[in-house]
Design an enzyme around this catalytic site. Structure first.
Site, short mmCIF file in Angstrom:
data_model
loop_
_atom_site.label_atom_id
_atom_site.label_comp_id
_atom_site.label_asym_id
_atom_site.label_seq_id
_atom_site.Cartn_x
_atom_site.Cartn_y
_atom_site.Cartn_z
NE ARG A 191 -3.80 0.65 1.95
CZ ARG A 191 -5.01 0.66 2.54
NH1 ARG A 191 -5.18 1.28 3.69
NH2 ARG A 191 -6.03 0.07 1.96
CG HIS B 203 -8.30 0.17 -2.81
ND1 HIS B 203 -7.58 -0.97 -2.51
CD2 HIS B 203 -8.92 0.55 -1.64
CE1 HIS B 203 -7.76 -1.24 -1.21
NE2 HIS B 203 -8.56 -0.36 -0.67
CD GLN C 141 -12.84 -1.66 -0.77
OE1 GLN C 141 -12.04 -1.62 0.15
NE2 GLN C 141 -14.08 -2.12 -0.59
CG ASP D 209 -13.36 6.49 -0.81
OD1 ASP D 209 -13.31 6.38 0.44
OD2 ASP D 209 -12.34 6.40 -1.54
CB CYS E 40 -13.90 1.37 0.14
SG CYS E 40 -13.48 3.11 0.32
NE ARG F 101 -10.06 -5.25 0.35
CZ ARG F 101 -9.33 -4.27 0.90
NH1 ARG F 101 -9.90 -3.24 1.46
NH2 ARG F 101 -8.01 -4.31 0.85
N1 CP Z 1 -11.11 -0.18 2.54
C1 CP Z 1 -9.84 -0.26 2.97
O1 CP Z 1 -8.91 -0.47 2.21
O2 CP Z 1 -9.70 -0.11 4.33
P1 CP Z 1 -8.32 0.13 5.10
O3 CP Z 1 -7.80 1.46 4.66
O4 CP Z 1 -8.69 0.11 6.57
O5 CP Z 1 -7.38 -0.97 4.75
N1 NVA Z 2 -9.74 6.78 -1.25
C1 NVA Z 2 -9.36 6.31 0.07
C2 NVA Z 2 -9.62 4.84 0.19
C3 NVA Z 2 -9.29 4.25 1.54
C4 NVA Z 2 -9.54 2.76 1.60
C5 NVA Z 2 -7.91 6.63 0.31
O1 NVA Z 2 -7.10 6.46 -0.60
O2 NVA Z 2 -7.57 7.08 1.41
#
Ligand code: CP
Ligand code: NVA
Length: 306
Positions: free
Chosen positions: A101, A128, A131, A223, A263, A291
């Site tokens: 990530r 993502h 997701q 989101d 999400c 997930r």
């Molecule tokens: N939706 C998602 O990716 O959650 P986290 O940021 O908690 O991993």
């Molecule tokens: N768009 C958000 C998604 C988190 C799961 C971010 O990137 O922070």
């Protein structure tokens, strides 16, 4: 099959459907898959916070008989203590796969290029994909099929919106994205989605009108307005995005019985009201649960003994 899982765009339609089919099977009969990743180890690189992603990858590895090792941002200091490439070249000597990530999408591309082991995208600023796979799987469970369903996404044209567009294209769904002017999805992703949806019922509408987007929608998705890394823009974005809040009034314009999706994490009172996210139409915790199930399949496909 490809070495990595970085974008839904790279999956063939066959591979996309295969992930969904296998997820259905594995979720029904998890016992059968208890040791498919025995003696396999996943390194999990996090340059941003997480609840769901960390838990589901780690639990998933344990349920498949393997193990996962969490690397916090301060541990490896990717790019400052050590180059992305050197990290890739070290990790391949010890583990069987990497989940990452990170911020810029170029970082995951560089990592995947530098290492012989599979690299899984657990969120970049651009995409993502895990997701979105969980999200379409959740809709498939609820509705029985995906083709022709209409998904409305209201809010920021961000990583989650991008991956949902690519999933909707592969699934032959209809998708409408409503954002404030200037926050539309990236053209490159719109082009990929249109290319991927060719020959299916896929339709993509990009608009600045949330009411138009949710009309006839089977599911309404939103989101956060400021993603991880955009904290400094939070106040400015709150003003710009407030007409895009998914509240009872906007949600009532979707199809009767439509699902609400997010999400998570949610900023309640900003992009969504409690009334909507806590309503019986909300399937946000099913998305979170799934997930785990889709990622187990992705890891088995990439990291299992061939
Ligand atoms: N939706 C998602 O990716 O959650 P986290 O940021 O908690 O991993
Ligand atoms: N768009 C958000 C998604 C988190 C799961 C971010 O990137 O922070």
């Amino acid at each position: 099959m490809k070495k990595d899982f970085i974008t839904i765009h790279e999956l063939s339609r066959y591979e996309f459907n295969e992930i969904l089919d296998l997820t259905t099977r594995m979720k029904k009969n998890p016992e059968k898959y208890r040791s498919v990743l025995k003696d396999r180890i996943l390194a999990m690189i996090f340059q941003k916070p997480s609840l769901r992603t960390r838990m589901t990858f780690e639990v998933g590895m344990l349920q498949l008989g393997g193990e996962a090792i969490y690397l916090a941002p301060s541990d490896i200091q990717m790019g400052s203590r050590e180059s992305v490439r050197d990290i890739g070249k070290n990790l391949e000597r010890w583990v069987n796969g990497i989940m990452i990530r990170t911020f810029g999408h170029h970082i995951i591309l560089e990592l995947a290029e530098s290492t012989r082991i599979p690299v899984i995208n657990a969120l970049t600023d651009l995409l993502h994909p895990c997701q979105a796979m969980a999200d379409v799987f959740t809709l498939l469970e609820k509705k029985g099929s995906l083709a022709g369903l209409k998904l409305a996404y209201v809010g920021d044209g961000n990583n989650v919106a991008h991956s949902l567009m690519l999933a909707a294209a592969k699934a032959g769904m209809k998708m409408a994205v409503a954002t404030p002017p200037g926050y539309e999805p990236k053209k490159e992703i719109i082009d990929w989605a249109r290319e991927d949806g060719q020959g299916t019922d896929f339709e993509l509408t990009i608009t600045n009108d949330p009411v138009e987007a949710v009309r006839e929608a089977d599911a309404v998705y939103t989101d956060v307005w400021a993603s991880m890394g955009q904290e400094a823009e939070k106040e400015m974005r709150r003003a710009i995005f407030s007409p895009y809040q998914v509240n009872r009034e906007l949600f009532s314009r979707a199809k009767p019985g439509a699902y609400f999706m997010h999400c998570l994490p949610a900023h309640r009172g900003e992009e969504v009201t409690d009334e909507v996210i806590d309503s019986p139409n909300s399937i946000v915790y099913d998305q979170a649960e799934n997930r785990l199930h889709v990622q187990k399949v992705i890891m088995m496909n990439l990291m299992g003994k061939k």
